[in-house]
Design a protein around this motif. Sequence first.
Motif, mmCIF file in Angstrom:
data_model
loop_
_atom_site.group_PDB
_atom_site.id
_atom_site.type_symbol
_atom_site.label_atom_id
_atom_site.label_comp_id
_atom_site.label_asym_id
_atom_site.label_seq_id
_atom_site.Cartn_x
_atom_site.Cartn_y
_atom_site.Cartn_z
ATOM 1 N N MET A 1 0.843 -1.194 0.000
ATOM 2 C CA MET A 1 0.000 0.000 0.000
ATOM 3 C C MET A 1 0.880 1.247 0.000
ATOM 4 O O MET A 1 1.917 1.277 0.645
ATOM 5 C CB MET A 1 -0.880 0.007 1.249
ATOM 6 N N LYS A 2 0.436 2.197 -0.766
ATOM 7 C CA LYS A 2 1.151 3.458 -0.828
ATOM 8 C C LYS A 2 0.077 4.517 -1.062
ATOM 9 O O LYS A 2 -0.829 4.288 -1.862
ATOM 10 C CB LYS A 2 2.126 3.383 -2.014
ATOM 11 N N ALA A 3 0.144 5.623 -0.357
ATOM 12 C CA ALA A 3 -0.872 6.663 -0.551
ATOM 13 C C ALA A 3 -0.204 7.995 -0.858
ATOM 14 O O ALA A 3 0.795 8.354 -0.246
ATOM 15 C CB ALA A 3 -1.736 6.789 0.695
ATOM 16 N N TYR A 4 -0.757 8.692 -1.830
ATOM 17 C CA TYR A 4 -0.193 9.986 -2.229
ATOM 18 C C TYR A 4 -1.284 10.832 -2.874
ATOM 19 O O TYR A 4 -2.339 10.313 -3.266
ATOM 20 C CB TYR A 4 0.972 9.786 -3.205
ATOM 21 N N TYR A 5 -1.017 12.124 -2.962
ATOM 22 C CA TYR A 5 -1.956 13.003 -3.648
ATOM 23 C C TYR A 5 -1.908 12.724 -5.149
ATOM 24 O O TYR A 5 -0.829 12.578 -5.716
ATOM 25 C CB TYR A 5 -1.621 14.471 -3.373
ATOM 26 N N ARG A 21 3.802 13.793 -3.560
ATOM 27 C CA ARG A 21 3.456 14.187 -2.178
ATOM 28 C C ARG A 21 2.781 13.016 -1.493
ATOM 29 O O ARG A 21 1.639 12.666 -1.816
ATOM 30 C CB ARG A 21 2.502 15.386 -2.184
ATOM 31 N N PRO A 22 3.466 12.365 -0.561
ATOM 32 C CA PRO A 22 2.876 11.194 0.095
ATOM 33 C C PRO A 22 1.837 11.579 1.146
ATOM 34 O O PRO A 22 1.767 12.729 1.577
ATOM 35 C CB PRO A 22 4.074 10.514 0.758
ATOM 36 N N LEU A 23 1.052 10.607 1.550
ATOM 37 C CA LEU A 23 0.068 10.785 2.608
ATOM 38 C C LEU A 23 0.344 9.734 3.673
ATOM 39 O O LEU A 23 0.529 8.562 3.352
ATOM 40 C CB LEU A 23 -1.328 10.563 2.027
ATOM 41 N N GLY A 96 -4.109 -2.212 -8.230
ATOM 42 C CA GLY A 96 -5.072 -1.212 -8.675
ATOM 43 C C GLY A 96 -4.991 0.015 -7.783
ATOM 44 O O GLY A 96 -4.179 0.069 -6.850
ATOM 45 N N TYR A 97 -5.810 0.988 -8.117
ATOM 46 C CA TYR A 97 -5.819 2.241 -7.357
ATOM 47 C C TYR A 97 -7.230 2.593 -6.913
ATOM 48 O O TYR A 97 -8.164 2.557 -7.730
ATOM 49 C CB TYR A 97 -5.335 3.395 -8.233
ATOM 50 N N ARG A 109 -4.673 9.165 -3.803
ATOM 51 C CA ARG A 109 -4.602 7.866 -4.496
ATOM 52 C C ARG A 109 -3.991 6.807 -3.587
ATOM 53 O O ARG A 109 -2.928 7.024 -2.994
ATOM 54 C CB ARG A 109 -3.820 8.002 -5.797
ATOM 55 N N ILE A 110 -4.674 5.679 -3.492
ATOM 56 C CA ILE A 110 -4.201 4.563 -2.668
ATOM 57 C C ILE A 110 -3.866 3.398 -3.591
ATOM 58 O O ILE A 110 -4.743 2.872 -4.286
ATOM 59 C CB ILE A 110 -5.286 4.151 -1.649
#
Length: 174
Positions: A1-5, A21-23, A96-97, A109-110
């Motif tokens: 998992m990776k989350a970003y704008y 830009r990560p979240l 997927g996202y 976006r995850i």
Amino acid sequence: MKAYYYDNAPGDQRQPHDSGRPLSPAALSDLGIHHYHFPDDLASVDRIAHERHYKNRDQIEISPSTLPDYETKVKTFFDEHLHEDEEIRYVMAGGGYFDVRNEGDEWVRIRLEKGDLMIMPAGIYHRFTTDEQNYTKAMRLFKEDPKWTPLKRGTETDSNEFRRDYLKMRDGEA
Ligand code: KMT
Ligand code: NI
């Protein structure tokens, strides 16, 4: 998992669209989203489903060879919508996202890959897309049967009671 704008740049929705830009997981949790990683571990998925009183599930293989009318379906999944129920998505293969709206109505976006499990609260605006590999095998878990339908964002969903309840939870207002 990776989350970003999401970068909001033109181009195919299946590209990463990573703004750089990560979240943080804490920021995701503020949106009511929870994430676990359970590679090859269906027992853990079953445990969470049981604890949270999930009654239904299905499996979907999203790819040009397994889903009739693939390109249309991929565009439909990418229409912004909400569900009137909390839902779990568990990626079994591929990736997927999921894009979700944050407090400022920006897209976050995850990125999910094999073994990633995500719990999405009822009432959150979101959308889904496969990535450039065009392959996502996922388990979709639902609490109930009558509320599976995606409700497209519009004036009606803005006043939907599940949307209002979600905002109260997210923004901590009575
Ligand atoms: C959703 O809720 O948007 C979906 O279930 C999309 C397809 S499942 C990976
Ligand atoms: Ni959805």
